[in-house]
Design an enzyme around this catalytic site. Structure first.
Site, PDB file in Angstrom:
ATOM      1  CB  CYS A   1      -0.955  -0.026   1.175  1.00  0.00           C
ATOM      2  SG  CYS A   1      -1.859  -1.580   1.227  1.00  0.00           S
TER       3      CYS A   1
ATOM      4  CG  HIS B   1      -1.806   4.759   5.115  1.00  0.00           C
ATOM      5  ND1 HIS B   1      -1.847   4.674   3.734  1.00  0.00           N
ATOM      6  CD2 HIS B   1      -1.885   3.466   5.562  1.00  0.00           C
ATOM      7  CE1 HIS B   1      -1.942   3.388   3.374  1.00  0.00           C
ATOM      8  NE2 HIS B   1      -1.975   2.655   4.460  1.00  0.00           N
TER       9      HIS B   1
ATOM     10  CG  HIS C   1      -6.222   1.174   1.458  1.00  0.00           C
ATOM     11  ND1 HIS C   1      -5.337   1.873   0.669  1.00  0.00           N
ATOM     12  CD2 HIS C   1      -5.465   0.432   2.307  1.00  0.00           C
ATOM     13  CE1 HIS C   1      -4.100   1.575   1.029  1.00  0.00           C
ATOM     14  NE2 HIS C   1      -4.152   0.705   2.014  1.00  0.00           N
TER      15      HIS C   1
END
Lengths: 354, 400, 85
Positions: free
Chosen positions: B161, B294, B329
């Site tokens: 990620c 994040h 996400h």
């Protein structure tokens, strides 16, 4: 700008390269289309509690890393840069087939976690407790060379002093079936000593891990200096020679300065002409070598060629088994490597005796 | 080494819009792109929510003018759309006039096609063209081809990620060192059954809208997206008289070395990444005006990241928010998606709200920015953290 | 109950790849996590799948596992009470 040295090597391959002091003296010959790596005793390197969830790619990567660290007499590095074409392929296949076979039920996390491309780099960091920079490149046959470019940049600018760099890929059973269907893997076995004479399409597929410590500090054990690395997403066959020459020129060299050219020929009749254009052209009078009959082909197989070149420069000798022509040279100073896969992702790497 | 890294173009496609303008509109009007999944048949359909892009593959193919015999994965389609927008935005007509490379990021690569035809491949040749498109680098090769980048540096980063943040970082370093004059950097990831089930096994998927930094957060929503930035050297900017959107000022990557998937309780890796980025930018923590966190809305991330932010910023934590409530996400693309949002924040002097927040976390007292806010901004910090302990921070600024 | 405990030990060893262990190495009240067997949060997720697959018990929050997976004793007790297969 600082110079960049290869200070150590560690290799797991389809040859017994895990044995130190065995620089291709004893060769394992194969007559197959897919060849698995020769396993060291993983337990000598990885505690059982840590090993129990590790895919083969992780184990190969960790062992090759530990060998490289040992060879460099280092406990720790500033950064870890890993290249892998496909990551831990077996676990990716396992997780996907579990999804499809069990209708998305009763799935366990371990194969998914291992399927993440940076799992090898992450596990090495975890093993070494290395909190530094940690990148993973996944760009086909330029995965390893991307690592070289990145590491060289950092060491030249002194952003790091020691970097662990490696290429790793593993075989996956289903992927092998699929690659055979589309002609990327040979369907007929070929003897490794006759790889370049097969005259068939596809490659002999394999796996392995080759790791190195690069440093901007030369030491007694240093193997070679990394002079230059360039990668190209495309390169028409007509441009390969010109590009090789201009790459050499960027480093103030010409064809005559190259003592040895190491090529990525893999016996795929469709694409070996990319190499032949060099061997029968500008490097006709140069000593030539190849290695994929010893390593097999995979996305990071060029890291085995890099391992070979580093060893030749340190030992100042060329194992007979890799010779492609009968030219000789009194010493090995500059070695040029060229690799591509299926006509894509070409790389030139220049190493020098140090 | 003191060369500036200018951002001269941006492109994005995400669940909240098919281009930069649409994304900005959704951000300021607080419009989420989270819904039930419609394009992938999964038994988890009613248990999860996702950030899905409206276009079908066929529509994307038409938009790109590709013939039906192409073997693009959805990752490649999305990436090509966003990268082309970035090139247009940067007013580039002759891409090879300067030494131009591409650094892309993906985690799923061509998995969307592989999972569809995995067994069918064996006895039906119809879809075998997709086999060669499975490996992660293939989507980048296709994006490069779409942009006309030839005989140049093209590579792919996959660090879960944090991938696209790392692509931006490498691109900036290639320009600073003079290896390239121009680099297209970013990432692309489509939704797939593989990732949905993977995150499901980790039990970190929310069954409703994700709620970053909320005490009762239940996990993340997966999303799909692609986003790219055009980075150019000072020399190109000067000779072409380029309009600069913002600069890549600092960057840092560190490893948490704690656990295969989870972040450490005190956010060691995240702290190191933010500190390194500040150092590269030659900034102190006081110089940061806004943090695009994040903030995935998992129990673990938001606690670890929040603690790391407190470690770096102490008593003076700047305004911060996670935009994952809008997009979900988007994994390997997230760092590039949020880079685009960070630049939009700088350009418009606005801070996007952290949607869906209701309850203050108990472990600390910092609270994200909850409403749309106008404020003069000079700098934005963007965090991206991934599996394998991979932690990345990029700092964007108005001034070089 | 003893049969269930033996079954659990065998399954744990197999599912979690505890290669060098036999069921006799795991005492009924050994701590499975932390200082005991040394299992971690990924193992806990594996055990949650095992509860679902073998005994029809569905946990939705991994935190619930903490007390259930304390030892073989606690696991066996929980399974006996909640199993649907």
């Amino acid at each position: 700008m600082k110079s960049v040295y290869i200070n150590s090597v560690g290799s797991i391959s389809v040859q017994k390269t895990y044995e130190s002091n065995n620089f291709l003296e004893e060769i394992v010959e194969y007559n197959d289309t897919v060849i698995p790596a020769q396993d060291p005793n993983y337990k000598d390197y990885i505690p059982p509690a840590a090993a129990r969830r590790m895919a083969k790619g992780i184990k190969m990567g960790i062992v090759a890393s530990k060998m490289a660290l040992q060879d460099a007499s280092l406990e720790q590095v500033d950064a870890i840069i890993t290249g892998t074409g496909m990551g831990c392929l077996r676990d990716s296949e396992k997780f996907l087939s579990n999804i499809l076979d069990n209708d998305e039920q009763y799935l366990t996390p371990t194969p998914f976690i291992q399927s993440t491309h940076n799992t090898v780099g992450g596990q090495i960091a975890l093993e070494l407790q290395c909190k530094g920079y940690n990148f993973t490149y996944v760009h086909g046959s330029n995965s390893f060379e991307s690592c070289l470019i990145d590491a060289k940049l950092q060491l030249e600018q002194n952003e790091a002093q020691n970097i662990l760099v490696g290429g790793v890929d593993e075989i996956g059973e289903h992927t092998v079936k699929l690659l055979k269907l589309v002609g990327q893997i040979k369907t007929e076995p070929v003897n490794s000593s006759e790889l370049l004479l097969s005259n068939t399409k596809g490659v002999v597929f394999s796996e392995g891990a080759n790791f190195f410590v690069f440093s901007n500090q030369q030491q007694a054990s240093s193997y070679a200096e990394i002079v230059g690395v360039d990668i190209f997403n495309t390169l028409p066959i007509e441009s390969v020679s010109n590009t090789a020459e201009s790459f050499l020129k960027d480093h103030n060299l010409s064809v005559n300065d190259v003592d040895l050219v190491i090529l990525g020929n893999n016996g795929d009749v469709r694409f070996d002409d990319f190499y032949n254009t060099l061997t029968s052209g500008i490097f006709k009078e140069t000593q030539q070598a190849y290695y994929k009959h010893l390593s097999g082909e995979f996305h990071t197989a060029s890291s085995f060629g890099f391992w070979l070149a580093a060893n030749i420069l340190k030992a100042q000798s060329l194992p007979k088994v890799v010779k492609l022509n009968d030219k000789n040279t009194s010493q090995f100073k500059n070695i040029l490597l060229y690799n591509q896969f299926c006509g894509e992702n070409h790389s030139f790497t220049l190493l020098r005796k140090c | 080494m003191s060369r500036g890294v200018a951002i001269t173009g941006m492109g994005i496609i995400s669940a909240i819009g098919n281009n930069v303008a649409e994304n900005y509109q959704a951000l300021i009007s607080e419009t989420k792109g989270i819904s039930r999944i419609s394009k992938i048949k999964t038994t988890h359909q009613n248990d999860i929510m996702v950030g899905e892009i409206a276009y079908t593959n066929q529509e994307l193919e038409t938009l790109l003018g590709l013939t039906p015999d192409n073997n693009y994965s959805r990752t490649a389609f999305l990436g090509a759309i966003a990268a082309k927008e970035a090139i247009n935005d940067a007013n580039i007509s002759d891409i090879n006039k300067y030494k131009t490379g591409l650094v892309s990021a993906t985690s799923v690569g061509g998995m969307d096609m592989t999972e569809k035809y995995y067994y069918e491949y064996l006895d039906d040749a119809t879809h075998r063209k997709y086999i060669a498109g499975h490996n992660a680098g293939d989507s980048s090769q296709k994006i490069a081809e779409q942009l006309g980048i030839e005989q140049s540096l093209v590579t792919t980063i996959s660090t879960a990620c944090s991938s696209a943040a790392n692509a931006i970082m490498l691109g900036a370093r290639l320009i600073k060192s003079g290896q390239l004059d121009r680099v297209v950097v970013g990432g692309s990831d489509c939704l797939s059954k593989f990732t949905i089930n993977g995150f499901k096994t980790l039990m970190i998927l929310s069954d409703t809208y994700n709620t970053p930094f909320d005490d009762n957060r239940k996990g993340l929503n997966l999303g799909e997206a692609a986003a790219f930035l055009v980075l150019e050297s000072d020399a190109v900017v000067n000779s072409e008289n380029k309009k600069v959107l913002a600069y890549v000022k600092g960057y840092g990557n560190a490893n948490d070395a704690f656990h295969q998937t989870a972040s450490s309780d005190n956010g060691d890796g995240a702290t190191l990444a933010m500190e390194k980025a500040l150092q590269v930018a030659n900034f102190s923590s006081k110089d940061i005006d806004y943090i695009n966190a994040h903030g995935t809305a998992t129990g673990n991330n938001d606690l670890s990241e929040g603690r790391a932010i407190i470690r770096v910023f102490g008593e003076n934590v700047p305004d911060f928010s996670s935009t994952k409530a809008y997009t979900g996400h988007t994994l390997a693309a997230a760092g590039a998606v949020e880079a685009v949002y960070s630049v939009l924040a700088l350009q418009n002097n606005v801070i996007f709200p952290n949607l869906n927040f209701k309850t203050q976390m108990q472990e600390f007292s910092i609270t994200p920015q909850l409403t749309f806010k106008e404020k003069p901004l000079q700098t934005v910090m963007s965090n991206s953290f991934g599996f394998g302990g991979n932690c990345s921070t990029v700092i964007f600024s108005k001034e070089a | 109950m003893d049969a269930l405990k033996q079954e659990l030990k065998e399954n744990i060893i197999e599912q979690l790849n505890l290669e060098d262990m036999t069921p006799a190495d795991i005492a009924d009240d050994d701590m499975l996590f932390g200082d005991g067997l040394g299992l971690d949060s990924i193992d806990a997720l594996e055990l949650i799948v095992m509860l679902d697959k073998n005994y029809g018990i569905k946990l939705t929050d991994p935190k619930e596992g903490r007390t259930i997976f304390e030892s073989i004793n606690t696991m066996a007790a929980y399974i006996t009470e909640h199993r649907s297969k």
